[in-house]
Design an enzyme around this catalytic site. Structure first.
Site, PDB file in Angstrom:
ATOM      1  N   SER A  49      72.355  28.031  19.062  1.00 54.43           N
ATOM      2  CA  SER A  49      71.825  28.472  20.352  1.00 54.43           C
ATOM      3  C   SER A  49      72.577  27.900  21.549  1.00 54.43           C
ATOM      4  O   SER A  49      72.470  28.439  22.653  1.00 54.43           O
ATOM      5  CB  SER A  49      70.338  28.113  20.464  1.00 54.43           C
ATOM      6  OG  SER A  49      70.157  26.718  20.597  1.00 54.43           O
ATOM      7  N   LYS A 110      68.483  22.482  25.109  1.00 49.25           N
ATOM      8  CA  LYS A 110      68.783  23.647  25.941  1.00 49.25           C
ATOM      9  C   LYS A 110      69.341  23.157  27.287  1.00 49.25           C
ATOM     10  O   LYS A 110      69.373  21.967  27.575  1.00 49.25           O
ATOM     11  CB  LYS A 110      67.536  24.494  26.208  1.00 49.25           C
ATOM     12  CG  LYS A 110      66.815  25.012  24.975  1.00 49.25           C
ATOM     13  CD  LYS A 110      67.561  26.098  24.245  1.00 49.25           C
ATOM     14  CE  LYS A 110      66.766  26.619  23.054  1.00 49.25           C
ATOM     15  NZ  LYS A 110      67.567  27.502  22.187  1.00 49.25           N
TER      16      LYS A 110
END
Length: 274
Positions: A49, A110
């Protein structure tokens, strides 16, 4: 004349070697626990990701002091105190590790895109922040040698290529985004996915942040509600900021073959900061 009674206390029995070893190990465990909770903690990358910045098999240190401390700074989220102490707000562009919401909570990494009060939206794959497009510049493709950590199936058939030396690689379109204030980083945009590339406008609530993965087409982040994504993430769930990569492996090593520990390493990634 009789001698005065001795006031010297009786000698304590000598401690056994086993008890001394146990005491040492307990002290060492306590020091490691304190250091890991409040100074530095290791983190390994389990998914794609955050490509292209982070690869599966990267290991990095996370600094724990940047944004203050909460229960999620401690192992297993032990609720020793409510809220956050010594709190500060992340900056847009920071790469952070946080504890995901939901009953299956786990550590996730993230990038911070939106702060409290920000309006965030994706339009045809372009990021908009407070109504203004975030510059997105096409740059050279991102290439990654295929390996056990990232094989042809994970890459996707349309993106498998062959390098000039004959090695199979994964090739993705790469772009550079530049946030207000000048912070820039690379993102991947592989294809058009309506639910990820065209969204409504998100308004970040007070006390929360809006987080996204750099691999925009393969990241369950704040664009999506749980369990498929993360939604808005409370700042008290942030554990720390990504600091530096200290090891990386392509997944081809075997514990039973020590020489493969070296051949699987990616030393060129060691020491990369954020």
């Amino acid at each position: 004349m009789a001698d005065a009674p001795s006031t010297k206390p009786p000698a304590s029995p000598p401690r056994s070697e086993t008890s001394e070893t146990i005491r040492f190990l307990l002290k060492l465990a306590l020091i490691v626990l304190i250091f890991r909770s409040f100074v530095l903690a290791p983190f390994s990358i389990p998914s794609e990701s955050m490509l292209p910045r982070l690869l599966i098999g990267d290991y990095l240190f996370v600094s724990k002091w940047n944004y203050g401390y909460s229960r999620w700074s401690l192992p297993w989220g032990v609720p020793l105190f409510p809220g956050r102490i010594f709190a500060s707000t992340p900056a847009r562009g920071d790469v952070v590790v946080f504890r995901s919401p939901g009953p299956d909570d786990h550590d996730v990494i993230k990038r911070v895109i939106g702060l409290p009060g920000d309006r965030v939206q994706m339009r045809t794959g372009q990021l908009f922040l407070n109504g203004r497009a975030v510059p997105k510049e096409r740059v050279a493709d991102f290439t990654l040698p295929l390996s056990p950590n990232y094989d042809a199936e994970r890459c996707g058939a349309p993106f498998v290529d062959v390098a000039p030396d004959g090695q199979q690689i994964c090739r993705y379109p790469r772009f550079r985004e530049t946030l207000p204030g000048g912070r820039s980083y690379y993102v991947l945009d592989q294809r058009e996915i309506p639910e990820a590339d065209d969204t409504g406008e998100y308004v970040v609530p007070a006390g929360d942040v809006f987080l996204m993965g750099d691999n925009r087409d393969d990241s369950g982040d704040s664009r999506f509600a749980p369990p498929g994504g993360m939604g808005y993430v409370p700042m008290e769930r942030i554990q720390g900021r990504a600091l530096v990569t200290f090891f990386s492996t392509d997944g081809s090593a075997s514990w039973l073959k020590p020489w493969t520990w070296f051949s699987a390493a990616r030393p060129e990634r060691i020491g990369e900061g954020f």
